[in-house]
Design a protein around this motif. Structure first.
Motif, PDB file in Angstrom:
ATOM      1  N   THR A 180      44.163  26.497  34.494  1.00 25.49           N
ATOM      2  CA  THR A 180      45.432  26.816  33.839  1.00 25.49           C
ATOM      3  C   THR A 180      46.359  27.368  34.915  1.00 25.49           C
ATOM      4  N   TYR A 181      47.670  27.317  34.637  1.00 24.91           N
ATOM      5  CA  TYR A 181      48.660  27.752  35.617  1.00 24.91           C
ATOM      6  C   TYR A 181      49.757  28.552  34.937  1.00 24.91           C
ATOM      7  N   SER A 182      50.039  29.707  35.509  1.00 24.66           N
ATOM      8  CA  SER A 182      51.121  30.557  34.992  1.00 24.66           C
ATOM      9  C   SER A 182      51.529  31.534  36.086  1.00 24.66           C
ATOM     10  N   ASP A 183      52.836  31.770  36.215  1.00 19.99           N
ATOM     11  CA  ASP A 183      53.359  32.747  37.192  1.00 19.99           C
ATOM     12  C   ASP A 183      52.818  32.524  38.600  1.00 19.99           C
ATOM     13  N   LYS A 184      52.781  31.255  39.006  1.00 22.21           N
ATOM     14  CA  LYS A 184      52.352  30.853  40.344  1.00 22.21           C
ATOM     15  C   LYS A 184      50.896  31.209  40.649  1.00 22.21           C
ATOM     16  N   GLU A 185      50.100  31.326  39.607  1.00 18.53           N
ATOM     17  CA  GLU A 185      48.674  31.572  39.797  1.00 18.53           C
ATOM     18  C   GLU A 185      47.854  30.566  39.000  1.00 18.53           C
ATOM     19  N   PHE A 186      46.775  30.118  39.624  1.00 15.03           N
ATOM     20  CA  PHE A 186      45.844  29.199  38.982  1.00 15.03           C
ATOM     21  C   PHE A 186      44.614  29.970  38.518  1.00 15.03           C
ATOM     22  N   LYS A 187      44.109  29.590  37.364  1.00 20.17           N
ATOM     23  CA  LYS A 187      42.866  30.173  36.865  1.00 20.17           C
ATOM     24  C   LYS A 187      41.882  29.045  36.589  1.00 20.17           C
ATOM     25  N   PHE A 188      40.713  29.105  37.229  1.00 16.22           N
ATOM     26  CA  PHE A 188      39.709  28.069  37.015  1.00 16.22           C
ATOM     27  C   PHE A 188      39.113  28.215  35.618  1.00 16.22           C
ATOM     28  N   ILE A 189      39.054  27.116  34.877  1.00 16.06           N
ATOM     29  CA  ILE A 189      38.523  27.125  33.520  1.00 16.06           C
ATOM     30  C   ILE A 189      37.123  26.530  33.469  1.00 16.06           C
ATOM     31  N   LYS A 190      36.985  25.306  33.961  1.00 19.52           N
ATOM     32  CA  LYS A 190      35.662  24.685  33.910  1.00 19.52           C
ATOM     33  C   LYS A 190      35.615  23.439  34.771  1.00 19.52           C
ATOM     34  N   GLU A 191      34.390  23.008  35.020  1.00 25.73           N
ATOM     35  CA  GLU A 191      34.097  21.748  35.703  1.00 25.73           C
ATOM     36  C   GLU A 191      33.779  20.711  34.624  1.00 25.73           C
ATOM     37  N   ILE A 192      34.326  19.514  34.785  1.00 22.83           N
ATOM     38  CA  ILE A 192      34.043  18.437  33.829  1.00 22.83           C
ATOM     39  C   ILE A 192      33.397  17.287  34.580  1.00 22.83           C
TER      40      ILE A 192
END
Length: 197
Positions: A180-192
């Protein structure tokens, strides 16, 4: 919240032959094409669509994307594979220990002396390019096809090495990393991994 689906290209001839292919290129194998098409079917089955799609300028990435979807896309140099200098096209047996830099848990600066890039240089251009993509208007869900080394360098920007070991178990060809992406930061959610679903 915006979403980025960052994907490694399909299997290539050099993957199969265990050759180093950073800035050099080799064609997708029949397996690589089949796996990319399987990803496309998976996206269709779960009704997942993308506002925009991007690939690196390297043929193996753009060919992978074209086997996933017919939608228009843009090719960008900033998401190409790590440049390995004079090691390009050589046997993977010539690679140094992947943990040659135990602090950065990578090849570190090793390839700089041979005309290539450092892991930090790859990470910086990947992060800059992906941030620029996600900052664009109407880029709420984006598919990007890149490369193993480049994707791993980017992942290390947002996860510790220990977290990567726990959360990313099988980073093979056509693996997808969701952020996910917000305020110039990425957050890893999962591997598919479509092949294991």
């Amino acid at each position: 919240m915006k979403e980025l689906y960052l994907m490694r290209h399909g299997q290539t001839l050099f993957n199969k032959l265990h050759r180093i292919q950073g800035s050099s290129d080799s064609p997708l194998t029949s397996q690589g094409i089949a796996d990319a098409k399987e990803v496309g079917r998976y996206f269709d089955q779960i009704n997942l669509t993308f506002d925009h799609a991007y690939s690196s300028t390297q043929e193996r990435a753009s060919d992978t994307l074209e086997n996933i979807t017919n939608q228009p896309y843009e090719r960008l140099k900033g998401i190409k594979e790590w440049d390995f200098g004079v090691f390009e096209g050589q046997s993977e047996q010539l690679n140094p220990d992947p943990q040659i830099d135990p602090i950065r848990h990578s090849y570190g600066d090793f390839f700089l002396q041979f005309g290539g890039e450092s892991d930090i240089q790859v990470q910086q251009r990947m992060n800059q390019t992906l941030t620029e993509i996600m900052e664009k208007p109407d880029h709420n869900r984006v598919l990007v096809v890149s490369h193993g080394g480049a994707c791993f360098a980017f992942l290390k920007k947002w996860l510790s090495y220990e977290e990567i070991q726990k959360q990313v178990t099988n980073f093979h060809n056509c693996c997808i990393l969701k952020f996910t992406y917000s305020d110039k930061e990425f957050k890893f959610i999962k591997e598919i991994n479509v092949k294991s679903l």
